[in-house]
Design a protein around this motif. Structure first.
Motif, PDB file in Angstrom:
ATOM      1  N   UNK A 126       1.018  -1.317   0.049  1.00  0.00           N
ATOM      2  CA  UNK A 126      -0.057   0.164   0.221  1.00  0.00           C
ATOM      3  C   UNK A 126       0.836   1.112   0.004  1.00  0.00           C
ATOM      4  N   UNK A 127       0.456   2.098  -0.882  1.00  0.00           N
ATOM      5  CA  UNK A 127       1.452   3.343  -1.118  1.00  0.00           C
ATOM      6  C   UNK A 127       0.966   4.546  -0.279  1.00  0.00           C
ATOM      7  N   UNK A 128       1.652   5.662  -0.150  1.00  0.00           N
ATOM      8  CA  UNK A 128       1.379   6.846   0.469  1.00  0.00           C
ATOM      9  C   UNK A 128       0.332   7.441  -0.350  1.00  0.00           C
ATOM     10  N   UNK A 129      -0.322   8.375  -0.079  1.00  0.00           N
ATOM     11  CA  UNK A 129      -1.352   9.151  -0.650  1.00  0.00           C
ATOM     12  C   UNK A 129      -0.927  10.137  -1.527  1.00  0.00           C
ATOM     13  N   UNK A 181      -3.729   4.672 -10.987  1.00  0.00           N
ATOM     14  CA  UNK A 181      -3.579   3.301 -10.545  1.00  0.00           C
ATOM     15  C   UNK A 181      -2.240   2.941  -9.716  1.00  0.00           C
ATOM     16  N   UNK A 182      -2.356   3.086  -8.466  1.00  0.00           N
ATOM     17  CA  UNK A 182      -1.091   2.727  -7.782  1.00  0.00           C
ATOM     18  C   UNK A 182      -0.360   1.425  -8.106  1.00  0.00           C
ATOM     19  N   UNK A 183       0.962   1.145  -8.143  1.00  0.00           N
ATOM     20  CA  UNK A 183       1.719   0.183  -8.690  1.00  0.00           C
ATOM     21  C   UNK A 183       1.687  -1.117  -7.715  1.00  0.00           C
ATOM     22  N   UNK A 227       5.213   9.009 -10.054  1.00  0.00           N
ATOM     23  CA  UNK A 227       5.755   7.797  -9.912  1.00  0.00           C
ATOM     24  C   UNK A 227       5.919   7.187 -11.196  1.00  0.00           C
ATOM     25  N   UNK A 228       7.127   6.874 -11.538  1.00  0.00           N
ATOM     26  CA  UNK A 228       7.292   5.973 -12.862  1.00  0.00           C
ATOM     27  C   UNK A 228       7.840   4.401 -12.477  1.00  0.00           C
ATOM     28  N   UNK A 235       9.925 -13.713  -5.367  1.00  0.00           N
ATOM     29  CA  UNK A 235      11.430 -13.467  -5.498  1.00  0.00           C
ATOM     30  C   UNK A 235      11.446 -12.585  -6.567  1.00  0.00           C
ATOM     31  N   UNK A 236      10.385 -12.067  -7.141  1.00  0.00           N
ATOM     32  CA  UNK A 236      10.687 -11.087  -8.281  1.00  0.00           C
ATOM     33  C   UNK A 236      10.938  -9.654  -7.933  1.00  0.00           C
ATOM     34  N   UNK A 237      11.325  -8.924  -8.615  1.00  0.00           N
ATOM     35  CA  UNK A 237      11.757  -7.647  -8.644  1.00  0.00           C
ATOM     36  C   UNK A 237      11.208  -6.598  -9.347  1.00  0.00           C
ATOM     37  N   UNK A 238      10.617  -5.453  -8.840  1.00  0.00           N
ATOM     38  CA  UNK A 238      10.157  -4.175  -9.496  1.00  0.00           C
ATOM     39  C   UNK A 238      11.063  -2.896  -9.175  1.00  0.00           C
ATOM     40  N   UNK A 239      11.085  -2.087 -10.142  1.00  0.00           N
ATOM     41  CA  UNK A 239      11.938  -0.956 -10.102  1.00  0.00           C
ATOM     42  C   UNK A 239      11.398   0.247 -10.433  1.00  0.00           C
ATOM     43  N   UNK A 240      10.759   1.223  -9.272  1.00  0.00           N
ATOM     44  CA  UNK A 240       9.995   2.340  -9.189  1.00  0.00           C
ATOM     45  C   UNK A 240      11.022   3.589  -9.158  1.00  0.00           C
ATOM     46  N   UNK A 241      10.759   4.604  -9.930  1.00  0.00           N
ATOM     47  CA  UNK A 241      11.396   5.900  -9.571  1.00  0.00           C
ATOM     48  C   UNK A 241      10.212   7.085  -9.174  1.00  0.00           C
ATOM     49  N   UNK A 242      10.882   7.843  -8.496  1.00  0.00           N
ATOM     50  CA  UNK A 242       9.852   9.076  -7.842  1.00  0.00           C
ATOM     51  C   UNK A 242      10.354  10.339  -8.055  1.00  0.00           C
ATOM     52  N   UNK A 243       9.557  11.249  -8.578  1.00  0.00           N
ATOM     53  CA  UNK A 243      10.051  12.768  -8.724  1.00  0.00           C
ATOM     54  C   UNK A 243       9.102  13.590  -8.141  1.00  0.00           C
TER      55      UNK A 243
END
Length: 222
Positions: A175-178, A186-188, A213-214, A195-203
């Protein structure tokens, strides 16, 4: 004219009583060369000790630092500015003044892991329940030990990236910050494969406490 950080008055040509201005500047510099305060307070102490500093937690000057550089001058105020960091002795922690005009405890990734009493997977920080991202970490790797809410309330930098790793044996949810803006609202949700990995960048969005978020990539695995 005043200096940017500590509002120290600058002398000007032909100014009278320059020695008073100069001495006042030295007293303020002497007070804040060591960036420590005793604690947050709800009211000013009646007894003053030269060198004492507190952060006001009440009234119209809430967030300002009150300090005593000279008994004859009494309590003086310093207006806090975004990015200012002080060590609060009685809290045994650093605090940073944010763009939201509030003081927040600075928490490193290692401290956060210890506070949550979760295991770390080698270079990953184990998280569960709730995890607040540190104030100034550009890259952080997180490993899910349970369903978790990730908060960005303390983040002070303008860009950062998270590598988010799913648990080895059980799929957990995030669950992500508001204060995060996602494409199409659509929150990721982390990849469910173990064991899978996701990569998210924030600006950070200018002049706000919100972040865009990207999702850089998702579903990476061995």
């Amino acid at each position: 004219m005043k200096t940017h950080h500590y509002n120290i008055d600058l002398m000007t040509p032909m100014q009278t009583d320059k020695e008073i201005l100069f001495n006042e500047a030295l007293l303020k510099i002497d007070s804040f060369c060591n960036s420590t305060v005793r604690n947050f307070i709800q009211q000013l102490p009646e007894a003053m000790i030269v060198g004492d500093k507190y952060i006001l937690a009440f009234g119209e000057n809430e967030g300002d630092i009150c300090y005593c550089a000279d008994l004859a001058k009494g309590w003086q105020l310093l207006k806090a500015k975004a990015g200012m960091i002080v060590f609060v002795c009685e809290e045994n922690s650093f605090f940073i003044f944010g763009y939201d005009h509030r003081w927040s405890k600075v928490t490193t990734a290692a401290q956060a892991a210890r506070e949550h009493e979760v295991i770390a997977d080698n270079n990953f920080i184990g998280i569960a329940d709730q995890f607040t991202l540190p104030a100034a970490t550009k890259y952080i790797s997180l490993y899910l030990n349970g369903n978790c809410t990730i908060l960005l309330d303390q983040v002070q930098i303008h860009k950062f990236t998270i590598i988010l790793k799913q648990n080895y044996t059980t799929s957990y949810r995030i669950t992500w910050s508001q204060n995060i803006l996602w494409p199409q609202h659509h929150p990721h949700q982390i990849t469910v494969q173990t064991n899978a990995m996701d990569i998210i960048s924030f600006y950070r969005i200018v002049e706000t406490q919100s972040f865009a978020a990207v999702v850089v990539g998702q579903g990476y695995s061995w």
